[in-house]
Design a protein around this motif. Structure first.
Motif, PDB file in Angstrom:
ATOM      1  N   LYS A   1      -3.188  11.329 -11.028  1.00  0.00           N
ATOM      2  CA  LYS A   1      -4.258  12.360 -11.755  1.00  0.00           C
ATOM      3  C   LYS A   1      -4.450  11.458 -13.127  1.00  0.00           C
ATOM      4  O   LYS A   1      -5.891  11.252 -13.547  1.00  0.00           O
ATOM      5  N   LYS A   2      -3.466  10.925 -13.695  1.00  0.00           N
ATOM      6  CA  LYS A   2      -3.556  10.192 -14.980  1.00  0.00           C
ATOM      7  C   LYS A   2      -4.437   8.626 -14.818  1.00  0.00           C
ATOM      8  O   LYS A   2      -5.423   8.433 -15.402  1.00  0.00           O
TER       9      LYS A   2
ATOM     10  N   LYS B   1      -8.359   8.310 -16.502  1.00  0.00           N
ATOM     11  CA  LYS B   1      -8.540   7.327 -17.255  1.00  0.00           C
ATOM     12  C   LYS B   1      -9.577   6.247 -16.717  1.00  0.00           C
ATOM     13  O   LYS B   1     -10.468   5.517 -17.468  1.00  0.00           O
ATOM     14  N   LEU B   2      -9.483   5.930 -15.465  1.00  0.00           N
ATOM     15  CA  LEU B   2     -10.094   5.019 -14.912  1.00  0.00           C
ATOM     16  C   LEU B   2     -11.832   5.211 -14.561  1.00  0.00           C
ATOM     17  O   LEU B   2     -12.569   4.501 -14.721  1.00  0.00           O
ATOM     18  N   GLN B   3     -12.001   6.584 -14.372  1.00  0.00           N
ATOM     19  CA  GLN B   3     -13.231   7.141 -13.834  1.00  0.00           C
ATOM     20  C   GLN B   3     -13.888   6.475 -13.185  1.00  0.00           C
ATOM     21  O   GLN B   3     -15.221   5.960 -13.473  1.00  0.00           O
ATOM     22  N   PRO B   4     -13.522   6.177 -11.609  1.00  0.00           N
ATOM     23  CA  PRO B   4     -14.271   5.334 -10.717  1.00  0.00           C
ATOM     24  C   PRO B   4     -15.504   6.218 -10.024  1.00  0.00           C
ATOM     25  O   PRO B   4     -15.429   7.488 -10.050  1.00  0.00           O
ATOM     26  N   LYS B   5     -16.532   5.255 -10.114  1.00  0.00           N
ATOM     27  CA  LYS B   5     -17.725   6.049  -9.690  1.00  0.00           C
ATOM     28  C   LYS B   5     -18.104   6.167  -8.124  1.00  0.00           C
ATOM     29  O   LYS B   5     -18.863   6.873  -7.781  1.00  0.00           O
ATOM     30  N   ASN B   6     -17.315   5.510  -7.412  1.00  0.00           N
ATOM     31  CA  ASN B   6     -17.320   5.641  -5.883  1.00  0.00           C
ATOM     32  C   ASN B   6     -16.211   6.172  -5.236  1.00  0.00           C
ATOM     33  O   ASN B   6     -15.897   6.317  -4.144  1.00  0.00           O
ATOM     34  N   ILE B   7     -15.513   7.001  -6.070  1.00  0.00           N
ATOM     35  CA  ILE B   7     -14.443   7.779  -5.717  1.00  0.00           C
ATOM     36  C   ILE B   7     -14.491   9.380  -5.872  1.00  0.00           C
ATOM     37  O   ILE B   7     -14.737   9.759  -6.998  1.00  0.00           O
ATOM     38  N   GLU B   8     -13.830  10.050  -4.813  1.00  0.00           N
ATOM     39  CA  GLU B   8     -13.963  11.662  -5.195  1.00  0.00           C
ATOM     40  C   GLU B   8     -12.284  11.986  -4.545  1.00  0.00           C
ATOM     41  O   GLU B   8     -11.748  11.015  -3.818  1.00  0.00           O
ATOM     42  N   VAL B   9     -11.923  13.209  -4.953  1.00  0.00           N
ATOM     43  CA  VAL B   9     -10.238  13.388  -4.501  1.00  0.00           C
ATOM     44  C   VAL B   9     -10.474  14.789  -3.798  1.00  0.00           C
ATOM     45  O   VAL B   9     -11.125  15.485  -4.123  1.00  0.00           O
TER      46      VAL B   9
ATOM     47  N   CYS C   1      -6.667   6.624   8.644  1.00  0.00           N
ATOM     48  CA  CYS C   1      -6.842   6.539   7.318  1.00  0.00           C
ATOM     49  C   CYS C   1      -6.154   5.245   6.753  1.00  0.00           C
ATOM     50  O   CYS C   1      -5.287   4.856   7.334  1.00  0.00           O
ATOM     51  N   TRP C   2      -6.711   4.960   5.649  1.00  0.00           N
ATOM     52  CA  TRP C   2      -6.019   3.818   4.974  1.00  0.00           C
ATOM     53  C   TRP C   2      -4.733   4.558   4.185  1.00  0.00           C
ATOM     54  O   TRP C   2      -4.952   5.753   3.911  1.00  0.00           O
ATOM     55  N   VAL C   3      -3.604   3.878   3.827  1.00  0.00           N
ATOM     56  CA  VAL C   3      -2.779   4.423   3.074  1.00  0.00           C
ATOM     57  C   VAL C   3      -2.080   3.668   1.985  1.00  0.00           C
ATOM     58  O   VAL C   3      -1.971   2.494   2.076  1.00  0.00           O
ATOM     59  N   VAL C   4      -2.132   4.260   0.597  1.00  0.00           N
ATOM     60  CA  VAL C   4      -1.309   3.657  -0.406  1.00  0.00           C
ATOM     61  C   VAL C   4      -0.268   4.220  -0.616  1.00  0.00           C
ATOM     62  O   VAL C   4       0.006   5.447  -1.073  1.00  0.00           O
ATOM     63  N   ALA C   5       0.919   3.552  -0.247  1.00  0.00           N
ATOM     64  CA  ALA C   5       2.305   4.412  -0.346  1.00  0.00           C
ATOM     65  C   ALA C   5       3.472   3.634  -1.360  1.00  0.00           C
ATOM     66  O   ALA C   5       3.191   2.427  -1.536  1.00  0.00           O
ATOM     67  N   SER C   6       4.172   4.190  -1.863  1.00  0.00           N
ATOM     68  CA  SER C   6       5.247   3.784  -2.765  1.00  0.00           C
ATOM     69  C   SER C   6       6.276   2.797  -1.991  1.00  0.00           C
ATOM     70  O   SER C   6       6.486   3.041  -0.814  1.00  0.00           O
ATOM     71  N   ASN C   7       6.810   1.968  -2.732  1.00  0.00           N
ATOM     72  CA  ASN C   7       7.848   0.924  -1.946  1.00  0.00           C
ATOM     73  C   ASN C   7       9.054   1.427  -2.024  1.00  0.00           C
ATOM     74  O   ASN C   7      10.264   0.721  -1.607  1.00  0.00           O
ATOM     75  N   MET C   8       9.158   2.749  -2.642  1.00  0.00           N
ATOM     76  CA  MET C   8      10.723   3.366  -2.410  1.00  0.00           C
ATOM     77  C   MET C   8      11.023   4.221  -1.194  1.00  0.00           C
ATOM     78  O   MET C   8      10.082   4.732  -0.693  1.00  0.00           O
TER      79      MET C   8
ATOM     80  N   PHE D   1      -1.781  -0.443   1.046  1.00  0.00           N
ATOM     81  CA  PHE D   1      -1.150  -1.041   0.081  1.00  0.00           C
ATOM     82  C   PHE D   1       0.407  -0.325  -0.069  1.00  0.00           C
ATOM     83  O   PHE D   1       0.347   0.634  -0.225  1.00  0.00           O
ATOM     84  N   VAL D   2       1.349  -1.469  -0.259  1.00  0.00           N
ATOM     85  CA  VAL D   2       2.547  -0.984  -0.645  1.00  0.00           C
ATOM     86  C   VAL D   2       3.031  -1.216  -2.265  1.00  0.00           C
ATOM     87  O   VAL D   2       2.526  -2.645  -2.599  1.00  0.00           O
ATOM     88  N   ILE D   3       2.952  -0.397  -3.098  1.00  0.00           N
ATOM     89  CA  ILE D   3       2.963  -0.441  -4.365  1.00  0.00           C
ATOM     90  C   ILE D   3       4.321  -0.063  -5.258  1.00  0.00           C
ATOM     91  O   ILE D   3       4.708   1.014  -4.620  1.00  0.00           O
ATOM     92  N   GLU D   4       4.357  -0.679  -6.433  1.00  0.00           N
ATOM     93  CA  GLU D   4       5.371   0.202  -7.178  1.00  0.00           C
ATOM     94  C   GLU D   4       4.728   1.584  -7.642  1.00  0.00           C
ATOM     95  O   GLU D   4       3.373   1.696  -7.960  1.00  0.00           O
ATOM     96  N   PRO D   5       5.582   2.581  -7.699  1.00  0.00           N
ATOM     97  CA  PRO D   5       4.715   3.825  -8.191  1.00  0.00           C
ATOM     98  C   PRO D   5       4.632   3.942  -9.683  1.00  0.00           C
ATOM     99  O   PRO D   5       5.302   4.551 -10.515  1.00  0.00           O
ATOM    100  N   THR D   6       3.833   3.308 -10.286  1.00  0.00           N
ATOM    101  CA  THR D   6       3.575   3.017 -11.570  1.00  0.00           C
ATOM    102  C   THR D   6       1.923   3.484 -11.748  1.00  0.00           C
ATOM    103  O   THR D   6       1.114   3.049 -11.138  1.00  0.00           O
ATOM    104  N   LEU D   7       1.781   3.665 -13.304  1.00  0.00           N
ATOM    105  CA  LEU D   7       0.257   3.973 -13.540  1.00  0.00           C
ATOM    106  C   LEU D   7      -0.482   2.847 -13.351  1.00  0.00           C
ATOM    107  O   LEU D   7      -1.490   2.660 -12.733  1.00  0.00           O
ATOM    108  N   GLU D   8       0.183   1.443 -13.676  1.00  0.00           N
ATOM    109  CA  GLU D   8      -0.604   0.122 -13.617  1.00  0.00           C
ATOM    110  C   GLU D   8      -0.951  -0.034 -12.259  1.00  0.00           C
ATOM    111  O   GLU D   8      -2.018  -0.629 -11.678  1.00  0.00           O
ATOM    112  N   ALA D   9       0.153   0.057 -11.379  1.00  0.00           N
ATOM    113  CA  ALA D   9       0.029  -0.197  -9.893  1.00  0.00           C
ATOM    114  C   ALA D   9      -1.219   0.681  -9.112  1.00  0.00           C
ATOM    115  O   ALA D   9      -1.721   0.267  -8.282  1.00  0.00           O
ATOM    116  N   ILE D  10      -1.092   2.094  -9.379  1.00  0.00           N
ATOM    117  CA  ILE D  10      -2.187   3.056  -9.018  1.00  0.00           C
ATOM    118  C   ILE D  10      -3.255   2.719  -9.238  1.00  0.00           C
ATOM    119  O   ILE D  10      -4.313   2.475  -8.537  1.00  0.00           O
ATOM    120  N   THR D  11      -3.471   2.314 -10.748  1.00  0.00           N
ATOM    121  CA  THR D  11      -4.768   1.891 -11.277  1.00  0.00           C
ATOM    122  C   THR D  11      -5.467   0.876 -10.517  1.00  0.00           C
ATOM    123  O   THR D  11      -6.649   0.793 -10.217  1.00  0.00           O
TER     124      THR D  11
END
Length: 444
Positions: free
Chosen positions: A291-292, A296-304, A369-376, A390-400
């Motif tokens: 959510k954060k 913050k990013l306010q992407p124009k081509n995304i809804e949730v 579906c595509w999946v973005v998931a934590s590496n934990m 994408f396999v990401i760190e569960p951080t604000l930067e990686a999600i952004t």
């Protein structure tokens, strides 16, 4: 009258009638012989905190899927019965009342629980143990398979051990080895390995002391170490349990349901890429990080699309995070989960705790579906990084960063993507059946 009676006797014992009667008797005799030759079924008791129709949580969905397939494919070999709690009966003055109902031909014993503070943490309920002892006397199972036993307490395992009935345990989370079921404390500190050093101090919950916490963990670990088998649902979670001094762990991975038609997603209802969050609106599920990042990013081509599991099925509310459209929906029944994933382009599962498995990521992948998931933990074990998500760190930067990539390529992420080799629950239950055979034969 006598002549009429004789006529009826004659009709009933005509040659044709006698032949049919003899044929029927012989048929019954053959069937009786076949039944006599067939080995007696082994009775398996399944124990979980919830059970259908009260299907709450991922662990319950796994147990329900296992039950369905065992009844469908192994009913000639195993007889099932179930012990569970009542999620809806919340009157504190009448706990430990047991009712029995039928579910797909099996008896389900459902007990009301003692409603108290920290009831999901508390490791023991003496009255529930006594109730479970009554259940064991009534059913006399050959083997008990424990799943999630919070609210029921460790006393049910004590009862099994004292009755000398073999038992196995599937660990769906960290309840057995930590005060924190999801390895995240009240300050959102994550314990990715649990508490492998029993002498290293850690911060217990505010409602208990360090000594009480250690006593609880040692008690539950002892129950695990007396089990005939300890199962876990992913490679990564087996490692965590090994580190926490539970050595005899076998992996029995979950799988997606075999009773659901996993249709490809279809999100043509919007030109935006639909980001989905399904796992629960909680800190440890990465909900607030997502959510954060979007706010913050306010992407124009995304809804949730967010599932609010506290709301009933059919609930729907439209909102915005800044200018980004957000739709909140209530929980979906197990039979309708494919409809849910059909509305999502990219599932986000940025959990901040080491998920034991992560059923939602596999189910979303089954709907292309595509999946973005934590590496934990095990939640991203089936994600092919860069190809199916994408396999990401569960951080604000990686999600952004992930959201930025998706927002720049909306046509690409509106497409369907296929993840190969998704495990089905059929494979899991086949392995379980082998374990049931081995353990019941071993104790004959």
């Amino acid at each position: 009258m006598a002549q009429q009676a004789l006529a009826r006797v004659h009709a009933e014992y005509s040659i044709e009638a006698l032949a049919n009667n003899i044929s029927h008797v012989l048929s019954q005799a053959v069937m009786s012989a076949q039944v006599a030759e067939r080995p007696a079924r082994k009775k398996i008791a399944l124990v979980n905190v919830f059970f259908p129709p009260q299907s709450i949580g991922g662990g319950t969905r796994v147990v329900s899927d296992n039950f369905d397939l065992l009844q469908k494919n192994y009913s000639e070999e195993f007889e099932l019965c179930v012990f569970t709690s009542d999620a809806e009966h919340k009157t504190p003055h009448v706990p430990h009342v047991m009712t029995i109902y039928n579910h797909q031909g099996a008896r389900v014993y459902r007990a009301t629980v003692l409603w108290r503070e920290q009831m999901d943490w508390n490791p023991y309920d003496e009255e529930m143990k006594a109730l479970f002892e009554d259940f064991l006397i009534a059913e006399q199972p050959d083997l008990i398979h424990f799943h999630c036993v919070q609210r029921l307490g460790g006393g049910v395992l004590e009862a099994a051990r004292e009755a000398k009935i073999p038992y196995i345990v599937t660990t769906h989370d960290a309840w057995w080895i930590s005060d924190y079921q999801f390895l995240v404390d009240e300050s959102n500190k994550v314990y990715p390995d649990g508490h492998p050093n029993p002498y290293e101090e850690y911060t217990p919950p505010s409602f208990t002391t360090l000594s009480e916490s250690m006593e609880r963990i040692l008690y539950l670990k002892d129950l695990l170490n007396h089990a005939d088998e300890v199962l876990t649902v992913s490679d990564s979670f087996a490692e965590i349990y090994h580190k926490n001094d539970v050595p005899h762990v076998k992996i029995n991975k979950n799988g997606i349901s075999a009773s659901i038609t996993w249709l490809p997603k279809d999100t043509r209802y919007t030109n935006n890429v639909v980001i989905g969050h399904v796992g629960g609106m909680a800190e440890h599920k990465g909900y607030f990080l997502l959510k954060k990042a979007i706010t913050k990013l306010q992407p124009k081509n995304i809804e949730v699309l967010v599932v609010d599991s506290s709301q009933e099925e059919g609930y729907r509310m439209e909102s915005h995070w800044g200018k980004v459209p957000v739709t909140f929906v209530g929980r979906y029944s197990q039979l309708r989960v494919a409809e849910l994933y059909g509305q999502i382009d990219v599932l986000f599962a940025p959990s901040t705790w080491p998920e034991s498995y992560g059923l939602v990521t596999r189910e979303a992948a089954a709907c292309q579906c595509w999946v973005v998931a934590s590496n934990m933990g095990g939640i991203a074990e089936d994600v092919i990084d860069g190809k199916t998500g994408f396999v990401i760190e569960p951080t604000l930067e990686a999600i952004t960063n992930s959201l930025t990539t998706i927002n720049k390529n909306p046509e690409h992420f509106k497409e369907n993507v296929i993840t190969p080799s998704l495990r089905c629950v059929t494979e899991q239950v086949k392995e379980l059946a082998d374990i049931y055979r081995q353990r019941t034969q071993h104790h004959e």
